[in-house]
Design an enzyme around this catalytic site. Structure first.
Site, PDB file in Angstrom:
ATOM      1  N   ASP A  21       0.849  -1.196   0.000  1.00 47.86           N
ATOM      2  CA  ASP A  21       0.000   0.000   0.000  1.00 47.86           C
ATOM      3  C   ASP A  21       0.880   1.239   0.000  1.00 47.86           C
ATOM      4  OD1 ASP A  21      -1.941   1.953   0.545  1.00 47.86           O
ATOM      5  OD2 ASP A  21      -1.915   1.522   2.703  1.00 47.86           O
ATOM      6  N   ASP A  25      -4.381   3.853   2.548  1.00 47.07           N
ATOM      7  CA  ASP A  25      -5.761   3.441   2.850  1.00 47.07           C
ATOM      8  C   ASP A  25      -5.840   2.008   3.378  1.00 47.07           C
ATOM      9  OD1 ASP A  25      -5.236   1.989   0.591  1.00 47.07           O
ATOM     10  OD2 ASP A  25      -6.947   2.701  -0.573  1.00 47.07           O
ATOM     11  N   ASP A  29      -1.940  -1.341  -3.699  1.00 45.77           N
ATOM     12  CA  ASP A  29      -2.274  -0.624  -4.931  1.00 45.77           C
ATOM     13  C   ASP A  29      -1.211  -0.884  -5.996  1.00 45.77           C
ATOM     14  OD1 ASP A  29      -0.175   1.200  -4.026  1.00 45.77           O
ATOM     15  OD2 ASP A  29      -1.712   2.036  -2.687  1.00 45.77           O
ATOM     16  N   ASP A 200     -10.477 -16.842 -15.173  1.00 49.57           N
ATOM     17  CA  ASP A 200     -11.177 -17.241 -13.950  1.00 49.57           C
ATOM     18  C   ASP A 200     -12.296 -18.238 -14.258  1.00 49.57           C
ATOM     19  OD1 ASP A 200     -11.640 -16.493 -11.052  1.00 49.57           O
ATOM     20  OD2 ASP A 200     -13.608 -15.959 -11.856  1.00 49.57           O
ATOM     21  N   GLU A 255      -8.224 -21.393 -15.172  1.00 52.60           N
ATOM     22  CA  GLU A 255      -8.643 -22.031 -13.926  1.00 52.60           C
ATOM     23  C   GLU A 255      -9.789 -22.973 -14.277  1.00 52.60           C
ATOM     24  OE1 GLU A 255     -10.326 -21.055  -9.444  1.00 52.60           O
ATOM     25  OE2 GLU A 255     -10.976 -19.838 -11.125  1.00 52.60           O
ATOM     26  N   HIS A 317      -4.761 -17.400  -3.857  1.00 53.49           N
ATOM     27  CA  HIS A 317      -5.581 -16.527  -3.014  1.00 53.49           C
ATOM     28  C   HIS A 317      -6.897 -17.180  -2.581  1.00 53.49           C
ATOM     29  CE1 HIS A 317      -7.312 -16.383  -6.931  1.00 53.49           C
ATOM     30  NE2 HIS A 317      -8.350 -15.712  -6.471  1.00 53.49           N
ATOM     31  N   ASP A 318      -7.113 -18.435  -2.958  1.00 55.61           N
ATOM     32  CA  ASP A 318      -8.354 -19.126  -2.591  1.00 55.61           C
ATOM     33  C   ASP A 318      -8.130 -20.249  -1.583  1.00 55.61           C
ATOM     34  OD1 ASP A 318      -9.965 -17.654  -4.375  1.00 55.61           O
ATOM     35  OD2 ASP A 318      -9.530 -19.026  -6.037  1.00 55.61           O
TER      36      ASP A 318
HETATM   37  C1  GLC Z   1     -12.159 -18.069  -8.875  1.00 60.07           C
HETATM   38  C2  GLC Z   1     -11.315 -17.089  -8.124  1.00 60.07           C
HETATM   39  C3  GLC Z   1     -11.991 -16.791  -6.815  1.00 60.07           C
HETATM   40  C4  GLC Z   1     -13.327 -16.167  -7.104  1.00 60.07           C
HETATM   41  C5  GLC Z   1     -14.165 -17.050  -8.023  1.00 60.07           C
HETATM   42  C6  GLC Z   1     -15.316 -16.299  -8.602  1.00 60.07           C
HETATM   43  O1  GLC Z   1     -12.254 -19.294  -8.250  1.00 60.07           O
HETATM   44  O2  GLC Z   1     -10.016 -17.594  -7.974  1.00 60.07           O
HETATM   45  O3  GLC Z   1     -11.218 -15.938  -6.010  1.00 60.07           O
HETATM   46  O4  GLC Z   1     -14.036 -15.973  -5.906  1.00 60.07           O
HETATM   47  O5  GLC Z   1     -13.429 -17.529  -9.112  1.00 60.07           O
HETATM   48  O6  GLC Z   1     -14.886 -15.353  -9.528  1.00 60.07           O
END
Ligand code: GLC
Length: 512
Positions: A21, A25, A29, A200, A255, A317-318
């Site tokens: 950051d 905030d 960023d 995604d 993905e 990140h999931d």
């Molecule tokens: C994918 C992303 C996840 C998101 C989902 C819906 O799995 O990695 O973070 O919540 O798609 O877009």
């Protein structure tokens, strides 16, 4: 023909909210990413993938896109993004964006128009249906974060489909106008010099037109794991054609949340669909050498087409970070990294894994993600002391454990740190054709040790990874030199003594 760059690349995933950051905030960023390009160059990554930075109401922290062609003010401006791309390119680092293909935000002008009335020209851009026989939702599909995948729209008297949050309505990819509009989004960024995309949940874009109920035994399960439709492949070929119309080996990594490598293989097509497809199997694999070997074997057996090159992931990140999954053991995290970066395929490193970060403990009152994924999204500590190099002392999520000892500056000063291990692994990949591009072949080793050889005509490396806690002797007829040990301070270039320590991985090269 030379291999495209992404086959030998290491891709580094940045979750921009949590990276750095600069405006105070508490949210990372784009300027923060620019500020830390030194770190990425020093580490030796070839490309970065940014989780979404588009305009968004942030119901799913950017995976609900309200404008595909502008940057959300929380992250900066389009100019900031252009500057980041230029600066990254100047350092030889490519930039991939996240392309949220399956849905938009409910605030996206397309959905606002679609919702405005049954006769709206954009009505059919999303998936609207009348109620089921009893007046309930049209089918039994469940949304990924819980509840029905359908929401009722009172003013127009119909239900709309959302496989994720109600604020993330699914696009209707069977409408050619949607296809064209989403291709235009790709073109917008390709024209701006973006090197590719992470697509995604792209396996969800083709839907069975009948939208049939899930069989009862599957109905309660996460729908995302179950969707594998022929129509998706037609759409992927169209998307691929857009990328292929640009010079410079632009890449699309998908993905595809399906269970096994055998399910993933068709998503490469015959080299005319996705360039890369994440294999998430290792995320679900227990700490067991035989189980890891089985995963890699399954990938080898499934990806038989020349164009099907694996893409490996330990963290993102999931998911709970891998060090946390492995009981917090740094030795295990180091061993796993050594495997990730020596498998045949393109490795994806999630920001912070090079610092050996664990998930943050997030107290209930600070939880913000509807999917319960806050822990792995903790901010990256860059320095010691309050704020850890962030412009605000109090970021949007708590710091990860040990942030005072695991910050990038402290680890950079310690040649024995996990950060230096990642750097050495990346360097070794660059200098070893076998590690970058060679074949993968399992070799015999005692139980508890994962052992494989990577080889080209001119280069060979052996990797031994001891998942157990005790040293194991691995007898070899040939003599080998140690290139790297996961627990060591550097390349020791010593003769291999024939024993792998507990929770240690070594990379060997033939002596002489
Ligand atoms: C994918 C992303 C996840 C998101 C989902 C819906 O799995 O990695 O973070 O919540 O798609 O877009």
């Amino acid at each position: 023909m030379t291999d495209p760059w992404w086959r030998s690349a290491v891709v580094y995933q940045i979750y921009p909210r949590s990276f750095a950051d600069t405006d105070g905030d508490g949210i990372g960023d784009i300027k923060g990413i620019r500020r830390h390009l030194d770190h990425l160059e020093w580490l030796g990554v070839d490309a970065v993938w940014l989780s979404p930075v588009y305009r968004s109401p942030m119901a799913d922290f950017g995976y609900d896109v309200a404008d595909h062609t502008d940057v959300d003010p929380v992250f900066g401006t389009l100019d900031d993004l252009d500057a980041l791309v230029a600066e990254a390119h100047a350092r030889g680092i490519r930039v991939l964006l996240d392309w949220v293909s399956n849905h938009t935000s409910d605030r996206h002008p397309w959905f606002v128009a679609s919702r405005a009335g049954r006769s709206s020209p954009k009505r059919d851009w999303y998936i609207w249906r009348d109620g089921g026989p009893g007046g309930g939702p049209p089918n039994n599909w469940r949304a990924a974060f819980g509840g029905s995948a359908w929401s009722w729209d009172e003013p127009t008297g119909q239900w709309y489909l959302h496989l994720f949050l109600p604020q993330q309505p699914d696009l209707n990819w069977s409408n050619p106008e949607v296809v064209e509009a989403m291709h235009d989004v790709l073109r917008f960024w390709l024209d701006r010099g973006i090197d590719g995309f992470r697509a995604d949940v792209v396996h969800l874009i083709g839907k069975d037109p009948a939208l049939p109920d899930q069989p009862p035994h599957l109905a309660e399960r996460d729908l995302v794991g179950l969707n594998d439709q022929p129509g998706t492949h037609v759409l992927l070929r169209g998307i691929r054609a857009v990328l292929d119309s640009y010079p410079g080996d632009r890449v699309m990594v998908g993905e595809v949340n399906l269970e096994t490598a055998a399910h993933l293989a068709p998503y490469y097509g015959v080299g005319d669909e996705l360039h890369l497809v994440f294999d998430f199997s290792l995320l679900r694999t227990p700490w067991d050498a035989a189980a890891w070997a089985a995963v890699v074997r399954a990938s080898q057996a499934a990806l038989v087409h020349d164009a099907a090159w694996p893409a490996w992931v330990l963290s993102n990140h999931d998911q709970v970070r891998h060090r946390s999954r492995y009981g917090g053991s740094e030795a295990r995290a180091r061993l796993a990294a050594t495997i990730l970066l020596t498998l045949r395929g393109t490795p994806f490193v999630y920001a912070g894994e090079e610092l050996g970060l664990e998930d943050a403990i997030v107290p209930d009152e600070r939880r913000v993600d509807p999917g319960g994924r806050d822990g792995c999204r903790a901010p990256i500590p860059w320095e010691t002391g309050p704020g850890h190099g962030w412009a605000s002392p109090a970021p949007w999520l708590p710091w990860p454990p040990d942030a005072d000892r695991r910050d990038a500056a402290t680890l950079a000063n310690d040649p024995t740190s996990i950060l230096h291990l990642y750097r050495r692994l990346l360097r070794l990949r660059r200098t070893s054709p076998a590690l970058r591009a060679g074949s993968w072949c399992e070799i015999e080793a005692p139980p508890g040790v994962l052992a494989y050889e990577r080889a080209t005509d001119t280069d060979r490396r052996v990797v031994l990874a001891n998942f157990g806690d005790e040293p194991v002797a691995v007898p070899f007829a040939e003599r080998w030199i140690v290139d790297l040990a996961s627990d060591g301070a550097g390349a020791d270039h010593e003769s291999w003594a024939g024993v792998v320590d507990g929770r240690q991985a070594v990379i060997l090269r033939p002596a002489g």
